[in-house]
Design an enzyme around this catalytic site. Structure first.
Site, short mmCIF file in Angstrom:
data_model
loop_
_atom_site.label_atom_id
_atom_site.label_comp_id
_atom_site.label_asym_id
_atom_site.label_seq_id
_atom_site.Cartn_x
_atom_site.Cartn_y
_atom_site.Cartn_z
N ARG A 6 -10.69 -4.85 -14.19
CA ARG A 6 -9.54 -5.65 -13.73
C ARG A 6 -9.97 -7.12 -13.80
NH1 ARG A 6 -5.97 -2.00 -11.58
NH2 ARG A 6 -6.84 -0.19 -10.48
N ARG A 50 -14.21 2.20 4.35
CA ARG A 50 -13.03 1.39 4.64
C ARG A 50 -11.75 2.20 4.64
NH1 ARG A 50 -11.80 -1.63 -0.12
NH2 ARG A 50 -10.13 -0.15 -0.46
N HIS A 63 -15.58 2.02 -15.19
CA HIS A 63 -15.37 1.29 -13.95
C HIS A 63 -16.58 0.43 -13.58
CE1 HIS A 63 -14.71 1.21 -9.39
NE2 HIS A 63 -13.57 0.75 -9.86
N TYR A 85 -12.15 -10.38 -1.78
CA TYR A 85 -12.88 -9.14 -1.54
C TYR A 85 -14.34 -9.47 -1.22
CZ TYR A 85 -9.09 -6.68 -4.09
OH TYR A 85 -7.88 -6.18 -4.52
N ASN A 102 0.83 -1.21 0.00
CA ASN A 102 0.00 0.00 0.00
C ASN A 102 0.86 1.26 0.00
OD1 ASN A 102 -2.33 -1.54 0.12
ND2 ASN A 102 -2.70 -1.20 2.28
#
Length: 708
Positions: free
Chosen positions: A404, A592, A464, A497, A84
Site C-alpha cells: 500500500r 490490537r 505483504h 501508524y 470499520n
C-alpha cells in the site's frame, strides 16, 4: 447450536457466566469500560472471530466517547468506527452470506455455524450502528457548543438561504441525475456505500406515488457544504432543493438511504494469462456485488423500506433503521480551522543519517544498523535512503516490495529516477492489496514506462513483506544495504501508524534479502540464514521458538514470550501458545484487533494475558520476543498470526541482531504493556475491560523525541 467437543475444564465458573452480558455503569465522559463478550460458545477453547472484531470496534468507539480526547479527534474516532463497520459488512459479513449461499454448514473454529454467526452479527451490529450514530450526534453537538456552526437548511436566515440556493444551482445540481422508476425506467443500480435520496412524487392517478432516486455525489463533492460560516450536510442541501430537479412534478418527500455491497471478490489467478487485466476486470465486477446492508432514516415510510428491501433482495434483518447521519465515515475531517479542538501537532524526529559527503547515508549504515520507531521517528529517513540510492552513481540496483503506497509522489519519483538513470530497478507490486488495487495498477504502469522491471507477485500469494534491497559498488566489492519494516512504504500512514524500521548493511541479512528477491522474481529456491519467510519458514520457525520456551519451562528455567501483532486467529499458532502456557511459559500478548485465543482458562491458558492497545496512532508493528533462558531473542516483521499471513502471503520476519536494538525493542514492549490510557485486558468471559489510569505509552515515546 453446534458445539465443539472440548474439555470440561473450559466450562466457565458461574460468576463469569452470570456477568457475561452485564455492562458496568459508564463513568461520566470515559465511554464504556467493558465490551460485549466475544464468546459465542461457552464450551469452546476459542473466541468467536466476528464477535472479537466487533469488540475491537467497541474499543475504538470508547475513544470517541472519551472526554480526554479533543472534540474533532472524537469525531474522527466515530468516523473510523463507521468506516470499520462498512468494511466489516463488505468483507466479513459478505463472506458469511457466501458460505450460507454455498450450503456450508460446517462449524467454525469455535464450533459455531455460519448461520449462527450471522444471527449473532446481525444482533450485535444493529446496536453498534445506533451507538456510533448516537455518539456522532453527541460530538457534533459538542462542536456546536465550541462555536462550529453545524446547521440544517431550515435553520438558515433568508440571506443565507439565498446564498445557499445560488451555490446549489451553480455547484451541486449540475452534478445530480434524477432517475425515475417506471415501466420504461428500471430500478437503477445502487453502487457500494452510495448515499441516496429516495424521492416520492405524486403519480398521474389519484393516490399513486412514483419513486425516483437521486445519488448524493459524495466523493465528487464534499459531504459537508460550507456557506459563510455555516456547515451543512450535502444530502440536506439537495433535499431542500429537490423540487428544482423535478420541475412540473409535486415532490411529496425525500428520504436518505445507503447501500452496502459485497466487495470480497475472488481473483482467478491460476487461470489468468494477464494478472493485471484480470484484476482490472475483477474491480469492475466488484461494483456489482450483492447487497448486504440497507441503512435508512427512521422516518422513512415502511412501504418505501419494503420496496427498497425487495429490489435489493435483502432479509428484514439486514435493514438498519437509524436516526442519522448515515455514513459517518464521511465525517473524518470537517472543513474547519480549529486546531484548539484537535490533538496538538506532532513533528517526528528526523535523525541525522547523512554520513560523509561522498557516501552519505551509506557511510552511516556501514558504521552500524539504524532502528526507527515511527511515527515518533520520521519516515523521511526511509524516503531519503531510497532517493539517495536513486541518484548515487555507485548504486547498481534497487529492489523493493510495494503493498500500500498511498499518493505521495516521492517514492514513485525516486524509483522512476533510478530506472531512468540506468539502474536495475525491480518493483514487486502487489496488485491484490484490497481497496488499493487501482492505485497499485497505476504505479505499475508508470514504473514500467520508466524502464523498471515490474513483477506482480506470486500466483496464489499476496506479497505483504516490507523490504528494500540496494546494491552498491564500493572498495572491496559490492555491498548490500537493506530496509526491513513492519509498515507500508506509505508516508501518509507512517504519520498515523506505529511501526518499526531497520536499516542495515549486515552482510548475512543482505544475502537473505537477495535470496528472497530471487525467489520472488525467478521462483528460485531460497535458503535463509536469519530471516523467517512465509509461507516457507515463518510458521515452523515461530512454532519452534515457542516450543523452545516450553522446553526451558519444563527444565525449570524462567520462560516467557511477548508477542505484539494486529490479529491472532490462526488455530495452529493458538494451539502452540496453549501448549507453551501449559508447560509453564509466561505469555503476554498485545493484540490490537481480533483475538481468538481465550486467556485464563484453568489448565490451558492460565499464564496467558492479552491486552489491546489503542491511542492517537494506530498500533501496527509486529514484534515477537522470547526469553531463551536469559538470552532474549527478538524478531520483528510484517506477519500477523493469521492463517492468511502465514500460509497465503509472502511475509518477512527478521531477527534483531544488535544488542542495543534488542534492548530497545524490549523496552518498547514493556512500555506498551504498562500503558493505561489506551489499554484493555481480555478476560476469561471474553469481555475486554478498560484499564484505569492516564499513563500513555504513545505519549512517552513522543515525549522522548521532544522532551518538555
Amino acid at each position: 447450536m453446534s458445539r465443539a467437543k472440548t474439555s470440561a475444564v473450559l466450562t466457565e465458573p458461574a460468576p463469569a457466566r452470570a456477568k457475561r452480558h452485564r455492562k458496568k455503569p459508564e463513568p461520566e465522559g470515559l465511554g464504556e469500560t467493558r465490551t460485549h463478550s466475544t464468546v459465542a460458545n461457552t464450551e469452546s477453547r476459542y473466541l468467536n472471530r466476528e464477535l472479537s472484531w466487533l469488540a475491537f470496534n467497541e474499543r475504538v468507539l470508547a475513544e470517541a466517547r472519551d472526554v480526554r480526547n479533543p472534540p474533532l479527534e472524537r469525531l474522527k474516532y466515530a468516523a473510523i468506527c463507521g468506516s470499520n463497520l462498512d468494511e466489516f459488512f463488505m468483507v466479513r459479513v459478505a463472506g458469511i452470506h457466501r458460505q450460507i449461499a454455498a450450503g456450508v454448514n460446517t462449524p467454525g473454529l469455535d464450533g459455531i455455524t455460519p448461520r449462527e454467526t450471522l444471527a449473532l452479527v446481525r444482533e450485535r451490529t444493529q446496536g453498534m450502528l445506533r451507538e456510533i450514530e448516537k455518539t456522532t450526534r453527541k460530538v457534533l453537538k459538542l462542536l456546536m457548543d465550541e462555536g462550529l456552526k453545524l446547521v440544517r437548511v431550515a435553520d438558515l436566515g433568508k440571506r443565507a438561504r439565498a446564498s445557499l440556493r445560488e451555490h446549489y444551482l451553480a455547484e451541486i445540481q449540475p452534478v445530480l441525475t434524477p432517475l425515475v422508476v417506471d415501466p420504461s425506467h428500471p430500478f437503477p443500480y445502487l453502487s457500494n456505500l452510495s448515499l441516496n435520496l429516495a424521492v416520492l412524487l405524486r403519480g398521474s392517478s389519484e393516490g399513486d406515488t412514483d419513486f425516483a432516486r437521486v445519488k448524493v455525489p459524495v466523493g465528487v463533492l464534499p459531504r459537508v457544504v460550507v456557506i459563510g460560516d455555516a456547515l451543512l450536510m450535502l444530502e440536506d442541501v439537495i433535499a431542500a432543493h429537490i423540487s428544482e430537479l423535478f420541475k412540473g412534478r409535486e415532490v411529496l418527500a425525500a428520504h436518505v438511504f445507503r447501500v452496502t455491497r459485497n466487495t470480497d471478490y475472488e481473483f482467478e489467478e491460476e487461470e489468468a494469462e494477464d494478472l493485471l487485466a484480470t484484476i482490472e476486470d475483477g474491480l469492475r465486477r466488484r461494483r456489482f456485488g450483492a447487497a448486504v446492508r440497507l441503512e435508512v432514516v427512521r422516518e422513512t415510510p415502511i412501504k418505501l423500506v419494503t420496496f427498497l428491501q425487495e429490489r435489493l433482495r435483502l432479509a428484514a434483518e439486514d435493514i438498519f433503521l437509524l436516526e442519522g447521519p448515515l455514513g459517518t465515515a464521511d465525517l473524518m475531517g470537517l472543513p474547519t480551522e480549529r486546531p484548539d479542538l484537535a490533538f496538538a501537532a506532532f513533528a517526528p524526529a528526523v535523525p541525522d543519517l547523512d554520513g560523509d559527503e561522498e557516501n552519505g547515508i551509506f557511510d552511516t549504515l556501514r558504521g552500524g544498523d539504524v532502528l526507527l520507531h515511527h511515527p515518533y521517528d520520521g519516515f523521511a529517513n526511509i524516503l531519503n535512503f531510497i532517493e539517495e540510492a536513486s541518484r548515487d552513481p555507485q548504486v547498481l540496483a534497487i529492489k523493493q516490495t510495494l503493498y500500500r503506497t498511498g499518493d505521495d509522489p516521492r517514492l514513485l519519483a525516486a524509483l522512476r529516477t533510478a530506472a531512468e538513470n540506468g539502474k536495475q530497478v525491480v518493483a514487486l507490486i502487489e496488485l491484490k492489496a484490497r481497496f488499493d488495487e487501482q492505485r497499485n495498477i497505476s504505479w505499475a504502469r508508470k514504473l514500467e514506462r520508466a524502464g523498471a522491471h515490474v513483477v506482480y507477485g506470486m500466483a496464489g500469494l499476496k506479497t505483504h513483506a516490507k523490504v528494500t534491497l540496494v546494491v552498491r559498488r564500493e572498495e572491496g566489492g559490492l555491498r548490500r544495504y537493506v530496509h526491513i519494516g513492519t509498515g507500508n512504504y506509505n508516508p501518509k500512514t507512517a504519520r498515523l501508524y506505529t511501526d518499526l524500521s531497520l536499516l542495515t548493511a549486515d552482510p548475512e541479512i543482505g544475502m537473505d534479502v537477495a535470496e528472497l528477491f530471487n525467489h520472488l522474481t525467478g521462483y528460485a529456491e531460497a535458503e535463509y540464514t536469519h530471516l523467517l519467510v512465509a509461507p516457507d519458514t515463518a510458521r515452523t520457525g515461530l512454532e519452534a521458538l515457542l516450543e523452545r520456551e516450553a522446553d526451558n519451562a519444563r527444565a525449570g528455567h524462567d520462560a516467557w514470550a511477548q508477542i505484539k501483532v494486529n490479529s491472532l486467529t490462526d488455530p495452529a499458532m493458538i494451539e502452540a501458545l496453549y501448549g507453551a502456557a501449559s508447560a509453564g511459559v509466561r505469555i503476554e500478548l498485545i493484540i490490537r484487533g481480533v483475538c481468538c485465543l481465550r486467556p485464563g482458562v484453568p489448565g490451558l491458558s492460565e499464564s496467558v494475558r492479552v491486552r489491546s492497545l489503542l491511542g492517537r496512532y494506530l498500533e501496527h508493528a509486529r514484534v515477537y520476543a522470547f526469553g531463551n533462558a536469559g538470552n532474549a531473542e527478538v524478531y520483528f516483521g510484517s506477519a500477523d498470526w493469521m492463517s492468511r499471513n502465514l500460509d497465503r502471503r509472502v511475509e518477512v520476519i527478521a531477527p534483531v541482531l544488535n544488542d542495543a536494538h534488542r534492548d530497545q525493542f524490549l523496552d518498547i514492549l514493556k512500555t506498551e504493556w504498562t500503558d493505561q490510557r489506551g489499554s484493555w485486558e481480555l478476560c476469561l468471559d471474553g469481555e475486554y475491560e478498560k484499564l484505569p489510569g492516564d499513563e500513555s505509552a504513545q505519549q512517552i515515546f513522543a515525549s522522548a523525541r521532544h522532551p518538555v
